[in-house]
Each structure stands twice: as C-alpha cells, then as structure tokens.
Design a protein around this motif. Structure first.
Motif, PDB file in Angstrom:
ATOM      1  N   LYS A 180       0.841  -1.191   0.000  1.00  0.00           N
ATOM      2  CA  LYS A 180       0.000   0.000   0.000  1.00  0.00           C
ATOM      3  C   LYS A 180       0.879   1.246   0.000  1.00  0.00           C
ATOM      4  CE  LYS A 180      -3.949  -1.980   2.467  1.00  0.00           C
ATOM      5  NZ  LYS A 180      -4.857  -1.821   3.638  1.00  0.00           N
ATOM      6  N   VAL A 195       2.056   4.561   1.186  1.00  0.00           N
ATOM      7  CA  VAL A 195       1.839   5.316   2.421  1.00  0.00           C
ATOM      8  C   VAL A 195       2.498   6.689   2.380  1.00  0.00           C
ATOM      9  CG1 VAL A 195       1.551   3.249   3.826  1.00  0.00           C
ATOM     10  CG2 VAL A 195       3.844   4.203   3.507  1.00  0.00           C
ATOM     11  N   TYR A 196       3.299   6.936   1.372  1.00  0.00           N
ATOM     12  CA  TYR A 196       3.925   8.250   1.220  1.00  0.00           C
ATOM     13  C   TYR A 196       4.267   8.432  -0.250  1.00  0.00           C
ATOM     14  CZ  TYR A 196       7.446  11.936   1.254  1.00  0.00           C
ATOM     15  OH  TYR A 196       8.151  13.071   0.991  1.00  0.00           O
ATOM     16  N   LYS A 247       4.334  11.140   9.623  1.00  0.00           N
ATOM     17  CA  LYS A 247       4.304  12.511  10.100  1.00  0.00           C
ATOM     18  C   LYS A 247       5.672  13.163   9.943  1.00  0.00           C
ATOM     19  CE  LYS A 247       0.556  12.038  13.459  1.00  0.00           C
ATOM     20  NZ  LYS A 247       0.133  12.270  14.870  1.00  0.00           N
ATOM     21  N   ASN A 296       0.485   6.243  17.628  1.00  0.00           N
ATOM     22  CA  ASN A 296       0.729   6.247  16.183  1.00  0.00           C
ATOM     23  C   ASN A 296       1.678   5.107  15.838  1.00  0.00           C
ATOM     24  OD1 ASN A 296       0.180   7.291  13.677  1.00  0.00           O
ATOM     25  ND2 ASN A 296       1.906   8.711  13.695  1.00  0.00           N
ATOM     26  N   THR A 350      -1.636   2.716  11.882  1.00  0.00           N
ATOM     27  CA  THR A 350      -2.338   3.945  11.495  1.00  0.00           C
ATOM     28  C   THR A 350      -1.866   4.426  10.132  1.00  0.00           C
ATOM     29  OG1 THR A 350      -0.694   5.230  12.745  1.00  0.00           O
ATOM     30  CG2 THR A 350      -2.723   4.659  13.874  1.00  0.00           C
ATOM     31  N   ALA A 406      -3.788   2.373   7.661  1.00  0.00           N
ATOM     32  CA  ALA A 406      -5.227   2.645   7.648  1.00  0.00           C
ATOM     33  C   ALA A 406      -5.592   3.783   6.702  1.00  0.00           C
ATOM     34  CB  ALA A 406      -5.698   2.959   9.068  1.00  0.00           C
ATOM     35  N   GLY A 407      -4.719   4.769   6.541  1.00  0.00           N
ATOM     36  CA  GLY A 407      -5.033   5.903   5.675  1.00  0.00           C
ATOM     37  C   GLY A 407      -4.377   5.855   4.323  1.00  0.00           C
ATOM     38  N   ALA A 408      -3.857   4.703   3.932  1.00  0.00           N
ATOM     39  CA  ALA A 408      -3.062   4.622   2.705  1.00  0.00           C
ATOM     40  C   ALA A 408      -3.879   4.920   1.452  1.00  0.00           C
ATOM     41  CB  ALA A 408      -2.419   3.244   2.603  1.00  0.00           C
ATOM     42  N   GLU A 409      -5.047   4.280   1.295  1.00  0.00           N
ATOM     43  CA  GLU A 409      -5.833   4.438   0.068  1.00  0.00           C
ATOM     44  C   GLU A 409      -6.315   5.880  -0.086  1.00  0.00           C
ATOM     45  OE1 GLU A 409      -5.903   2.176  -2.118  1.00  0.00           O
ATOM     46  OE2 GLU A 409      -4.985   0.619  -0.890  1.00  0.00           O
ATOM     47  N   LYS A 410      -6.825   6.474   1.002  1.00  0.00           N
ATOM     48  CA  LYS A 410      -7.297   7.852   0.933  1.00  0.00           C
ATOM     49  C   LYS A 410      -6.157   8.798   0.601  1.00  0.00           C
ATOM     50  CE  LYS A 410      -9.614  11.390   3.685  1.00  0.00           C
ATOM     51  NZ  LYS A 410     -10.228  11.707   5.006  1.00  0.00           N
ATOM     52  N   ARG A 411      -4.997   8.542   1.162  1.00  0.00           N
ATOM     53  CA  ARG A 411      -3.845   9.398   0.925  1.00  0.00           C
ATOM     54  C   ARG A 411      -3.453   9.402  -0.548  1.00  0.00           C
ATOM     55  NH1 ARG A 411      -0.895   6.992   4.163  1.00  0.00           N
ATOM     56  NH2 ARG A 411      -1.547   8.118   6.031  1.00  0.00           N
TER      57      ARG A 411
END
Length: 398
Positions: free
Chosen positions: A283, A285-286, A327, A374, A378, A381-386
C-alpha cells in the motif's frame, strides 16, 4: 597462571604453562594436555567447552585438542567456531595432503576443498554453514554436511561479505548464486532451492531478523522486480534506497520489519509517472512530489514504527525531512554526519538520536521518540485515501 589467559563460558581459566621440555595446557591450574608447543586457544561463548592447537611430543605439527583430548582428522587447525549455545563446534583443518582443507564438525570430517571460508553457525542453531571452492574454483555452500552448487560464486553486496545471510534468531539462512549466462540463478532458503531463468540478482537477499520472511530483487533487461517469500510481486519496479546508518549501506530495494510482518519498498504507483511512492505491505503510504525517492528507511526494533527521510516540498534541493509513521518530524540540512554510523543511534524503544549541523554551523543533537498512539497500523489505515488525495491534487483544473 601461565601465558595466553582465556576464560571458558562457564568461567574456568585456561592458560599455557611453560616447562623444561615443552608446554602444558592448564584449566583452573590443573594440567589437561602436554606438548612441545601449544598455539591458539578457543573457548565457547557459553558452557564449559574449549579447544587448543597442540603439537604433541615427537609430532611434526599441531593437532586440535577439544576439552583436553585430541580430535582425529584435524591437523594444523586454522580456526574453531562454536555454536551460540557452546555445545557444537566446527574446526577448519588441513586435509594433510597438498593444499586441501576440511571442516571437522563435532568430530566428524567433511569433504575436502581447496579453499574454505566463512565458517559459521546460524544463531540459535546447531547447523554449521560454510563456503568452499574446489580445485576448479567452483563455489559450494555446505549446510549441515549437505552440499549446494557448484556455482560461479555467491551474490554479495560488498567484496568482504560471504553472501550468506542469516537471521538474528531462529537459525535461518539464505543465499543466491552469481549470474552466469545460460544458467538459471539459484536462491536457497533453509534448504529450499528456487531457480530463476533469465534473471540476475545484483544484491544479496535480505531476511527479517527472526527469519520468518525473506525477499530479494531480480533484474531482467534493465528492469527490476521484487520476490517476497518466493513469490514475485506483479508490476512492481522498485527503486534503490539507503538503509539506516549502521545497517547495510547498499540498496537492497526491500526492507523487512524485524518481526517479519511488514514489507517496505519504493516504487512508482500505477497510473503515476515520474514520482516515487513508499509502499508498506503493497500500500502506498507516502508519495514524493519532488521526484526523489524516500530513503534512510528503518523499522523500530519492535516493528511498530517506521522512519524514513525525503526531500522537502517547495524548498531548496538539499533540504531534508525526517518522517515517523507518516508525520513530518524534523526538517534539516544534510551534513557530513549523515555518513557516520556513530552519529546515529536507535534505542531498543525506537527512540532515535543523531547529530547534524544547524543553520549557523553549530553541531546539534536531535532526539526523536515514537508516539504510543501512532505507528505502522495507522499509517496503513489511511493509505488508500492518501493516494486518492495526492493524485486528485495533480489533475488538471477546468
């Protein structure tokens, strides 16, 4: 007390006492062996066992003595390696004829070879592993007496490395044969042999600290791909990155968490051009908007957090940002400390300390501690939206 003092793993003192007609090997002040000359002494890291190179009276060369008794088939011992629990040993010895060598493991003589290197026990294992070459300079890997090969050589990222990769716990191992035209490359993981036609491995395989998972990069026609746990990742073209200071400095193209649960690599997302993304468990993530790949990747020892470094958006080309679990933590300029292993340190709890230069040239010491609320979960969890937000920001405006 004698000369050449050494302690066994259980605290007994080994020494060499000179006499009028030779030398005596002593343990806690008591003689255990006598000879014309006594050479090197080896002691197991734990337990009572020890070894010594002893030239018996009237003998022309040294033989191996284990716990004060001679070992058959081991003359001119070069080195003795003990297993981590101290119960097993592997000794490199002269075969007696010509320039051949053998490894004697717990008293059992192995195959003769012209060259024997990198004798070791995998951690928490009683299985000895070593690299050998015969008179035709073909390379073999011998694991517990089983011979793998012949190979042209083994893939090693540095000339001083053997090409054998071992887990820190669990006794696992992996290695890969060097590329040769017309011959499939072979990767061996814990005795399982895998062959890859028309592929080249340029970096030695990597393995999680517990040996639960392994991965390596393969190349064909200039393109790279990743193989994780023996299975290729479809459509992934990875980009090299630097590991954390103090770890391997080369770019193996993949990083595994110490517990083996997570896989990290840098690649271009599908449908995106000239951009690099950091992938965690497949996924993104960045996403790096400056066309510079994330680097300086490292998991914390408990595998719960992930550090990396990348360029800072809309800043000078040399500005860098340290990230922790997605972050942005600290913006800084590169410095000569970046290449010094001693200037970077990660504690057992994942706290990072490192040195760098401030804007006025003063030396600054930084300390970063992971937050309990964190972590990689976490981040996942936000990978697809990011990814969707990042791609939408780059669509042409109407």
């Amino acid at each position: 007390l004698g000369n050449d003092l050494k302690y066994t793993g259980d605290g007994r003192l080994i020494s060499i006492m000179p006499t009028s007609d030779g030398q005596v090997l002593m343990v806690n002040g008591l003689p255990v062996a006598k000879g014309t000359n006594i050479g090197k002494i080896w002691a197991a890291p734990t337990g009572p066992h020890y070894a010594a190179a002893v030239q018996p009276a009237g003998g022309s060369g040294q033989v191996l003595y284990m716990d004060g008794k001679p070992v058959a088939d081991c003359t001119s011992p070069g080195d003795v390696i003990f297993s981590s629990d101290g119960r097993d040993y592997a000794a490199t010895c002269s075969a007696g004829a010509g320039s051949a060598f053998v490894v004697v493991i717990d008293g059992k003589k192995g195959q003769e070879y012209r060259v024997i290197d990198h004798v070791a026990f995998a951690p928490e294992s009683a299985t000895a592993i070593y690299v050998a070459r015969n008179s035709q300079y073909k390379t073999f890997v011998v694991v517990g007496g089983k011979e793998f090969g012949p190979y042209t050589g083994l893939v090693a990222s540095n000339s001083s490395d053997s090409g054998l990769v071992m887990s820190r716990t669990g006794g696992h191992y992996i290695f890969a044969s060097e590329y040769r035209v017309g011959v499939p490359e072979e990767v061996v993981f814990d005795g399982r042999q895998m062959q890859f036609d028309n592929y080249e491995l340029r970096y030695e395989p990597t393995m999680s600290a517990n040996g639960a998972r392994y991965a390596f990069a393969v190349f064909r026609s200039g393109n790279a791909g990743l193989v994780v746990d023996g299975k290729p990742l479809d459509g992934v073209v990875p980009q090299g990155f630097l590991h954390w200071p103090g770890e391997h400095g080369y770019a193996p193209l993949v990083l595994l968490s110490p517990d083996g649960k997570h896989v990290v690599y840098v690649a271009t997302p599908k449908g995106v051009h000239n951009r690099w993304a950091l992938f965690l468990d497949s996924k993104p993530v960045y996403l790096d908007s400056r066309r510079r790949a994330p680097s300086l990747l490292a998991f914390t020892p408990d595998s719960r957090h992930l550090y990396w470094q990348s360029a800072v958006d809309r800043s000078g080309p040399d500005d860098l940002m340290l990230y922790l679990d997605g972050k942005a933590i600290l913006q800084r300029h590169p410095s000569s400390f970046d290449s010094l292993d001693s200037a970077w340190h990660m504690d057992a709890d994942g706290t990072v300390q490192f040195l760098s230069f401030g804007d006025d040239g003063t030396v600054l010491r930084y300390r970063v501690t992971p937050a309990a609320d964190n972590g990689v979960q976490t981040l996942l969890a936000g990978a697809e939206k990011r990814l969707l937000v990042w791609m939408a920001a780059r669509l042409p405006r109407r």
